[in-house]
Design a protein around this motif. Sequence first.
Motif, mmCIF file in Angstrom:
data_model
loop_
_atom_site.group_PDB
_atom_site.id
_atom_site.type_symbol
_atom_site.label_atom_id
_atom_site.label_comp_id
_atom_site.label_asym_id
_atom_site.label_seq_id
_atom_site.Cartn_x
_atom_site.Cartn_y
_atom_site.Cartn_z
ATOM 1 N N GLY A 23 4.965 12.970 1.831
ATOM 2 C CA GLY A 23 3.857 14.338 2.251
ATOM 3 C C GLY A 23 2.444 13.648 2.590
ATOM 4 N N GLY A 24 1.876 14.773 2.935
ATOM 5 C CA GLY A 24 0.292 14.323 3.369
ATOM 6 C C GLY A 24 0.265 13.516 4.373
ATOM 7 N N GLY A 25 1.085 12.993 4.950
ATOM 8 C CA GLY A 25 1.065 11.774 6.045
ATOM 9 C C GLY A 25 1.632 10.441 5.474
ATOM 10 N N LEU A 26 1.844 10.333 4.133
ATOM 11 C CA LEU A 26 2.265 9.148 3.388
ATOM 12 C C LEU A 26 3.637 8.870 3.516
ATOM 13 N N TYR A 27 3.766 7.625 3.910
ATOM 14 C CA TYR A 27 5.415 7.240 3.906
ATOM 15 C C TYR A 27 5.744 5.752 3.520
ATOM 16 N N LEU A 28 6.841 5.543 3.208
ATOM 17 C CA LEU A 28 7.383 4.246 2.853
ATOM 18 C C LEU A 28 8.034 3.776 4.020
ATOM 19 N N LEU A 29 7.775 2.654 4.720
ATOM 20 C CA LEU A 29 8.499 2.059 5.534
ATOM 21 C C LEU A 29 9.369 0.865 5.270
ATOM 22 N N VAL A 30 10.428 1.003 5.552
ATOM 23 C CA VAL A 30 11.620 0.016 4.923
ATOM 24 C C VAL A 30 12.184 -0.924 6.002
ATOM 25 N N GLN A 31 11.569 -2.167 5.924
ATOM 26 C CA GLN A 31 12.113 -3.023 7.102
ATOM 27 C C GLN A 31 13.518 -3.522 7.089
ATOM 28 N N PRO A 32 14.263 -3.764 8.208
ATOM 29 C CA PRO A 32 15.781 -4.525 8.128
ATOM 30 C C PRO A 32 15.546 -5.644 7.161
ATOM 31 N N ASN A 33 14.521 -6.514 6.973
ATOM 32 C CA ASN A 33 14.572 -7.388 6.052
ATOM 33 C C ASN A 33 14.300 -7.261 4.688
ATOM 34 N N GLY A 34 14.145 -5.815 4.251
ATOM 35 C CA GLY A 34 14.137 -5.358 2.881
ATOM 36 C C GLY A 34 12.640 -5.209 2.489
ATOM 37 N N ALA A 35 11.553 -5.696 3.333
ATOM 38 C CA ALA A 35 10.294 -5.538 3.121
ATOM 39 C C ALA A 35 9.991 -3.926 2.985
ATOM 40 N N LYS A 36 9.044 -3.449 2.319
ATOM 41 C CA LYS A 36 8.416 -2.104 2.085
ATOM 42 C C LYS A 36 7.085 -2.024 2.113
ATOM 43 N N LYS A 49 -3.620 8.204 14.277
ATOM 44 C CA LYS A 49 -3.663 6.814 14.029
ATOM 45 C C LYS A 49 -2.743 6.351 12.697
ATOM 46 N N LEU A 50 -2.797 5.142 12.323
ATOM 47 C CA LEU A 50 -1.973 4.718 11.374
ATOM 48 C C LEU A 50 -2.758 3.812 10.482
ATOM 49 N N LEU A 51 -2.760 4.093 9.256
ATOM 50 C CA LEU A 51 -3.532 3.174 8.144
ATOM 51 C C LEU A 51 -2.491 2.218 7.178
ATOM 52 N N ALA A 52 -2.543 1.175 7.235
ATOM 53 C CA ALA A 52 -1.648 0.352 6.158
ATOM 54 C C ALA A 52 -2.471 0.471 4.810
ATOM 55 N N LEU A 53 -1.579 0.860 4.043
ATOM 56 C CA LEU A 53 -2.105 1.093 2.290
ATOM 57 C C LEU A 53 -1.641 0.099 1.278
ATOM 58 N N GLY A 54 -0.809 -1.038 1.979
ATOM 59 C CA GLY A 54 -0.235 -2.030 0.940
ATOM 60 C C GLY A 54 1.094 -2.133 1.096
ATOM 61 N N VAL A 55 1.585 -3.078 0.180
ATOM 62 C CA VAL A 55 3.153 -3.553 0.150
ATOM 63 C C VAL A 55 3.595 -3.311 -1.208
ATOM 64 N N TYR A 56 4.767 -2.595 -1.097
ATOM 65 C CA TYR A 56 5.439 -2.375 -2.553
ATOM 66 C C TYR A 56 6.301 -3.524 -2.914
ATOM 67 N N PRO A 57 6.413 -3.933 -4.072
ATOM 68 C CA PRO A 57 5.795 -3.230 -5.404
ATOM 69 C C PRO A 57 4.585 -3.693 -5.718
ATOM 70 N N VAL A 59 1.941 -2.616 -4.446
ATOM 71 C CA VAL A 59 1.199 -1.310 -4.494
ATOM 72 C C VAL A 59 2.124 -0.085 -4.935
ATOM 73 N N SER A 60 1.986 0.432 -6.109
ATOM 74 C CA SER A 60 3.090 1.462 -6.503
ATOM 75 C C SER A 60 2.883 2.562 -5.859
ATOM 76 N N LEU A 61 4.004 3.592 -5.928
ATOM 77 C CA LEU A 61 3.891 4.838 -5.542
ATOM 78 C C LEU A 61 2.444 5.469 -5.921
ATOM 79 N N LEU A 62 2.382 5.415 -7.252
ATOM 80 C CA LEU A 62 1.011 6.091 -7.553
ATOM 81 C C LEU A 62 -0.214 5.576 -7.044
ATOM 82 N N ASP A 63 -0.274 4.304 -6.854
ATOM 83 C CA ASP A 63 -1.468 3.653 -6.145
ATOM 84 C C ASP A 63 -1.611 4.196 -4.725
ATOM 85 N N ALA A 64 -0.343 4.196 -4.150
ATOM 86 C CA ALA A 64 -0.471 4.595 -2.666
ATOM 87 C C ALA A 64 -0.847 6.099 -2.622
#
Length: 403
Positions: A23-36, A49-57, A59-64
Amino acid sequence: MALTDLQVKKAKASDKPQKLSDGGGLYLLVQPNGAKYWRLKYRFAGVEKLLALGVYPDVSLLDARERREKARKLLANEADPGAVKKAQKEASVAVIENSFEIVAREWFMKHAPNWADTHSCKVIRRLEVDAFPWIGARPIGEITAPELLAMLRRVESRGALDTAHRVHQNCGQVFRYAIATGRAQRDPSTDLRGALPPPNRQHYPTITDPKAIGELLRAIDGYSGTYSTRYALRLAPMLFVRPSELRKAEWCEFNLDKAEWRIPAKRMKMNALHIVPLSTQAVAILRELYCISGAGKYVFPSARTTTKPMSDNTINAALHRLGYKGEFVGHGFRHMASTLLNEQGWNRDAIERQLAHAERDGVRAAYNYAEYLPERKRMMQHWADYLDKLEAGADVIPLHKTA
C-alpha cells in the motif's frame, strides 16, 4: 491489503519477478533468484518514478514503511525523494573522497617517489599510527585547530614529543595540498605554533677531543671482525657520510681514477645527488676492498649474502665491541668532522655542503651538488691527513689549516 512479516519472510520465488504490495506505493519485488527488494512507486511533476528502499532482510518491513513515510513527507513539501536520495549519496561520497586520510594518501603518493625509501616509510607510518585513527575519516575542510591539537597531545602524552612535532609538520603539508587542490580553505596547523613544547634534541654520541679520536682510530685499526665491517669502520671517519649512505654504497657509484664517489639522489635524505671527494687514503682502502667485493654489487655486502648490503646496526655493533657502547655511534663521525673542520677554519658552507645537510631551496639543492667542490677536495684530503696524524699519536696538531 498490507503485508505481514510472515508473508514477507515466506514469499517464494517463481520463474517471473513478483510484486507484493503493502500500500501507498510500497511493494516487495521478489526476483526469480530469490532476492527481495523494497520499491516505492510514486509520481512527481506528473511523472511516474521508482525509488529503491533497500534489500530484505537487511531492511525489514517496518524499516521499509518508515522510509516510505519519509518519502511521502518530501513529496508533500514538493521535493523529489529520488533526487534527494541521489544528492545525499553524492554528498556522502564527497565527504569520503575529501576525508583527511584520502587526501593525505593522495599527497603521499605524489611526493613519495621523490623521497628516500626510509623517509617515505617513516612519513606514512607516522600518519597511519598517529593521525588516521583520530582524524582520518573527518572531512579535511572541517578539521579544527583544537581537534588537531588533541590528536598531537596523544602523541606527546606517550613521551614521543619529537614525533608529535613531525606529525604536526606532515599534517600541515597535507592541509596545504588540500588547499591547493580545492578541498580545504585554510591550514589549521598554523594555529598551533607554540602549542607543543620544543622537542628535546638528542645529539648522537660523538668524540671531538683529538687525543680521544686518535685512540678510537687505533681501536678501529685493531678490529678483527668481518672484512666488510673492518673496511667500513676505516672509511667512515674519512668520508663522514650518513651510515645508511655508507652501508648501501654500490661499486657503480665510484670512480677511483677520478677519486670521486657520486651518491645518487634516490639514496640521499634530501633527494639530491651528492659528491664525496676521495682522499688518497680512501682510494687506497677502496682499491684493496675492490679485490674482495668488487665482483658484487655492494661495496660492503652482508656477511650472510652478497646480494644485500650490511645491516643498519653493523657499525654500531662493532663500535660496541670496541668498547664504545653509549659513547660513540656511526653517525658520530659526522659531528666529529663538522666540529673539528669548523675549528680548523674551513669554509662553513663547504663543510655543510659536504655533510649534505638540508638545503632550504629544493631546486637549488638538486643543481648545486658540485658547489665548493675544489675546496671540498682539499678539505677531504686535509681531513684524512689529520686523522692519520691523530692515529699515529701526534701530540700537537695546528687548529687552523695552512694556506
